[in-house]
Write a protein that holds these residues in place. Structure first.
Motif, short mmCIF file in Angstrom:
data_model
loop_
_atom_site.label_atom_id
_atom_site.label_comp_id
_atom_site.label_asym_id
_atom_site.label_seq_id
_atom_site.Cartn_x
_atom_site.Cartn_y
_atom_site.Cartn_z
N LYS A 117 0.84 -1.19 0.00
CA LYS A 117 0.00 0.00 0.00
C LYS A 117 0.88 1.24 0.00
O LYS A 117 1.98 1.24 0.54
CB LYS A 117 -0.93 0.02 1.23
CG LYS A 117 -2.03 -1.02 1.18
CD LYS A 117 -3.02 -0.82 2.33
CE LYS A 117 -4.19 -1.78 2.22
NZ LYS A 117 -5.19 -1.54 3.30
N LEU A 118 0.36 2.30 -0.62
CA LEU A 118 1.06 3.57 -0.61
C LEU A 118 1.00 4.16 0.79
O LEU A 118 -0.06 4.19 1.42
CB LEU A 118 0.41 4.52 -1.62
CG LEU A 118 1.17 5.81 -1.94
CD1 LEU A 118 2.48 5.49 -2.65
CD2 LEU A 118 0.31 6.73 -2.79
N ALA A 119 2.14 4.61 1.32
CA ALA A 119 2.18 5.13 2.68
C ALA A 119 3.24 6.21 2.79
O ALA A 119 3.99 6.47 1.85
CB ALA A 119 2.48 3.99 3.67
N ILE A 120 3.27 6.85 3.94
CA ILE A 120 4.27 7.88 4.20
C ILE A 120 5.00 7.53 5.48
O ILE A 120 4.38 7.26 6.51
CB ILE A 120 3.63 9.27 4.34
CG1 ILE A 120 3.02 9.70 3.01
CG2 ILE A 120 4.66 10.30 4.81
CD1 ILE A 120 2.24 10.98 3.07
N ASN A 121 6.32 7.51 5.39
CA ASN A 121 7.15 7.34 6.58
C ASN A 121 7.40 8.71 7.20
O ASN A 121 7.97 9.58 6.54
CB ASN A 121 8.50 6.71 6.22
CG ASN A 121 8.41 5.21 6.07
OD1 ASN A 121 7.44 4.59 6.50
ND2 ASN A 121 9.43 4.62 5.46
N PRO A 122 6.99 8.94 8.43
CA PRO A 122 7.40 10.17 9.10
C PRO A 122 8.93 10.19 9.18
O PRO A 122 9.57 9.14 9.15
CB PRO A 122 6.77 10.06 10.49
CG PRO A 122 5.67 9.06 10.34
CD PRO A 122 6.15 8.09 9.29
N PRO A 123 9.54 11.36 9.31
CA PRO A 123 11.01 11.40 9.36
C PRO A 123 11.54 10.75 10.63
O PRO A 123 10.88 10.78 11.67
CB PRO A 123 11.32 12.90 9.33
CG PRO A 123 10.10 13.54 9.90
CD PRO A 123 8.94 12.70 9.43
N ASN A 124 12.72 10.15 10.53
CA ASN A 124 13.40 9.69 11.72
C ASN A 124 13.78 10.89 12.59
O ASN A 124 13.65 12.04 12.16
CB ASN A 124 14.65 8.90 11.34
CG ASN A 124 14.34 7.66 10.52
OD1 ASN A 124 13.30 7.03 10.72
ND2 ASN A 124 15.22 7.32 9.60
N ASN A 125 14.24 10.62 13.79
CA ASN A 125 14.64 11.74 14.65
C ASN A 125 15.67 12.63 13.98
O ASN A 125 15.67 13.85 14.18
CB ASN A 125 15.21 11.19 15.96
CG ASN A 125 14.14 10.57 16.84
OD1 ASN A 125 13.14 11.20 17.13
ND2 ASN A 125 14.35 9.33 17.25
N PHE A 126 16.54 12.01 13.20
CA PHE A 126 17.56 12.77 12.48
C PHE A 126 17.62 12.26 11.04
O PHE A 126 17.61 11.06 10.80
CB PHE A 126 18.93 12.62 13.13
CG PHE A 126 18.94 12.94 14.61
CD1 PHE A 126 18.92 14.25 15.04
CD2 PHE A 126 18.94 11.92 15.55
CE1 PHE A 126 18.90 14.55 16.38
CE2 PHE A 126 18.94 12.20 16.90
CZ PHE A 126 18.91 13.53 17.33
N VAL A 127 17.67 13.19 10.11
CA VAL A 127 17.81 12.84 8.70
C VAL A 127 18.99 13.64 8.16
O VAL A 127 19.03 14.87 8.29
CB VAL A 127 16.54 13.18 7.90
CG1 VAL A 127 16.77 12.87 6.41
CG2 VAL A 127 15.34 12.42 8.42
N TRP A 128 19.97 12.96 7.60
CA TRP A 128 21.09 13.66 7.01
C TRP A 128 21.32 13.16 5.59
O TRP A 128 20.93 12.05 5.22
CB TRP A 128 22.36 13.52 7.85
CG TRP A 128 22.90 12.13 8.01
CD1 TRP A 128 23.85 11.51 7.25
CD2 TRP A 128 22.53 11.16 9.01
NE1 TRP A 128 24.09 10.25 7.70
CE2 TRP A 128 23.30 10.00 8.79
CE3 TRP A 128 21.61 11.19 10.08
CZ2 TRP A 128 23.16 8.87 9.59
CZ3 TRP A 128 21.49 10.05 10.86
CH2 TRP A 128 22.26 8.91 10.62
N GLY A 129 21.91 14.03 4.81
CA GLY A 129 22.20 13.69 3.43
C GLY A 129 23.56 14.21 3.05
O GLY A 129 24.32 14.72 3.88
#
Length: 385
Positions: A117-129
């Motif tokens: 199913k199509l879904a959305i993951n809320p962001p982790n506590n920290f997101v880096w790129g």
């Protein structure tokens, strides 16, 4: 409503027997955005036009769902045509409303697939790129080409080079012209940057979306830290706790044979450069380049003559705080007490700290005063969920 329920109850056994033979619709078929896209609350993530319609005979219970949601147009169209759209909630999962809108999370979410199913993951506590070159200038025989993803956007003649034709968020026009005059045909220069290779696997974010998704502070951080390709950056900080893992202090000593006012100026610039620098886990970072340093004459014949004296006291505090945090000695530094900064180290990009922790850390630096004798402080703070 009651009539619809009765119709659905009568037709359901027969429709259910037939409906099981219809393969489920794939989430990728209904998305309004590519899987892996960054999305915020309120973003439309479902393309209604791609929602599959099935014979009403197979799924009469869909009419009841539309009645509960007060979607009377879908009911009318289904009854007239005999084909009913699959309700959005049957093909979507978490954080997506019955109208296909992202909802119920904080920060930059990521469009994904869960349980088919199509879904959305809320962001982790920290997101880096990682910073990645997005627009590149390539010198030609009579001008430059602006290139994105190996595709030429436009060609600019030498006489038309200006702030109106060249992106100048990271490279000012004077520096660009210097590069152009000194480079050879085929040489390239990075002009602006996106973020890619995120810690949670989301798609690349182009330059014009960084502020929208991650906030102005992240964009400002990139602009003042002389971005280079593959440099890591903390794009989202959802942590609530901070723990000091290393600290140090020293004194801004004075030298009678040097310009101490200039030395203090350099020390304050170094402090400003490193204060609030954030280093993602298992990544390297350096201070801001949004400062300037001045040359100070050193009469000692064994030294360099003119140099950016005054940076060693704050450099000493930073080095010792990093060591107390369990990090290796910063790149570009020595263990010497007075000559902390290596002779060949660039003060804006040659001093680097590697964070070997599993969480981001923040460098905090400050001084009490603005003259010789002032104490200088440095702390390494670990950011925790």
């Amino acid at each position: 409503m009651i009539i619809l329920i009765l119709v659905a109850v009568v037709m359901y056994p027969f429709g259910n027997a037939l409906g099981v033979h219809i393969p489920a619709q794939k989430p990728e078929e209904i998305t309004a955005l590519p899987i892996g896209s960054t999305v915020l609350n309120g973003t439309n993530v479902v393309n209604d036009n791609n929602i599959r319609k099935v014979p009403l005979l197979y799924h009469p219970e869909y009419l009841v769902q539309y009645a509960i949601e007060q979607k009377y147009m879908q009911i009318f169209t289904s009854l007239v045509t005999g084909a009913v759209p699959t309700p959005i909630k049957d093909v979507t999962g978490g954080s997506i409303s019955n109208n296909g809108i992202a909802q119920g999370f904080t920060g930059p979410g990521m469009l994904t697939v869960k349980g088919n199913k199509l879904a959305i993951n809320p962001p982790n506590n920290f997101v880096w790129g990682y910073i990645t070159a997005y627009t590149v200038a390539v010198k030609t025989s009579d001008g430059v080409e602006l290139v994105q993803n190996n595709k030429t956007l436009k060609t600019i003649s030498a006489q038309d080079i200006s702030n109106d034709t060249i992106p100048h968020q990271y490279v000012n026009l004077d520096d660009f012209k210097t590069w152009y005059n000194q480079s050879n045909v085929g040489n390239s220069l990075d002009l602006d940057y996106g973020l890619n290779n995120f810690s949670d696997g989301r798609n690349m974010v182009p330059p014009d979306k960084i502020k929208t998704y991650f906030g102005e502070d992240v964009l400002n951080y990139m602009e003042t830290h002389e971005p280079t390709t593959n440099e890591s950056i903390l794009a989202y900080n959802g942590g609530n706790n901070e723990v000091v893992v290393g600290s140090s202090q020293t004194i801004m000593d004075a030298y009678a044979n040097m310009d101490n006012n200039a030395r203090v100026y350099n020390a304050m610039s170094f402090i400003q450069s490193w204060n609030n620098t954030i280093i993602p886990p298992h990544s390297t970072a350096y201070g801001s380049n949004n400062v300037s340093y001045t040359s100070v004459y050193d009469p000692d014949p064994t030294q360099l003559g003119w140099a950016s004296h005054g940076t060693c006291p704050p450099g000493r505090a930073l080095r010792d705080a990093s060591s107390a945090a369990g990090f290796s000695i910063p790149t570009g530094m020595t263990w010497d007490y007075t000559n902390v900064i290596a002779n060949d180290a660039n003060l804006t990009s040659g001093i680097k700290i590697y964070n070997n922790n599993d969480y981001p850390v923040k460098v905090i630096m400050w001084s009490n005063g603005d003259n010789t004798g002032m104490p200088i402080y440095a702390k390494i703070v670990e950011l925790l969920p």
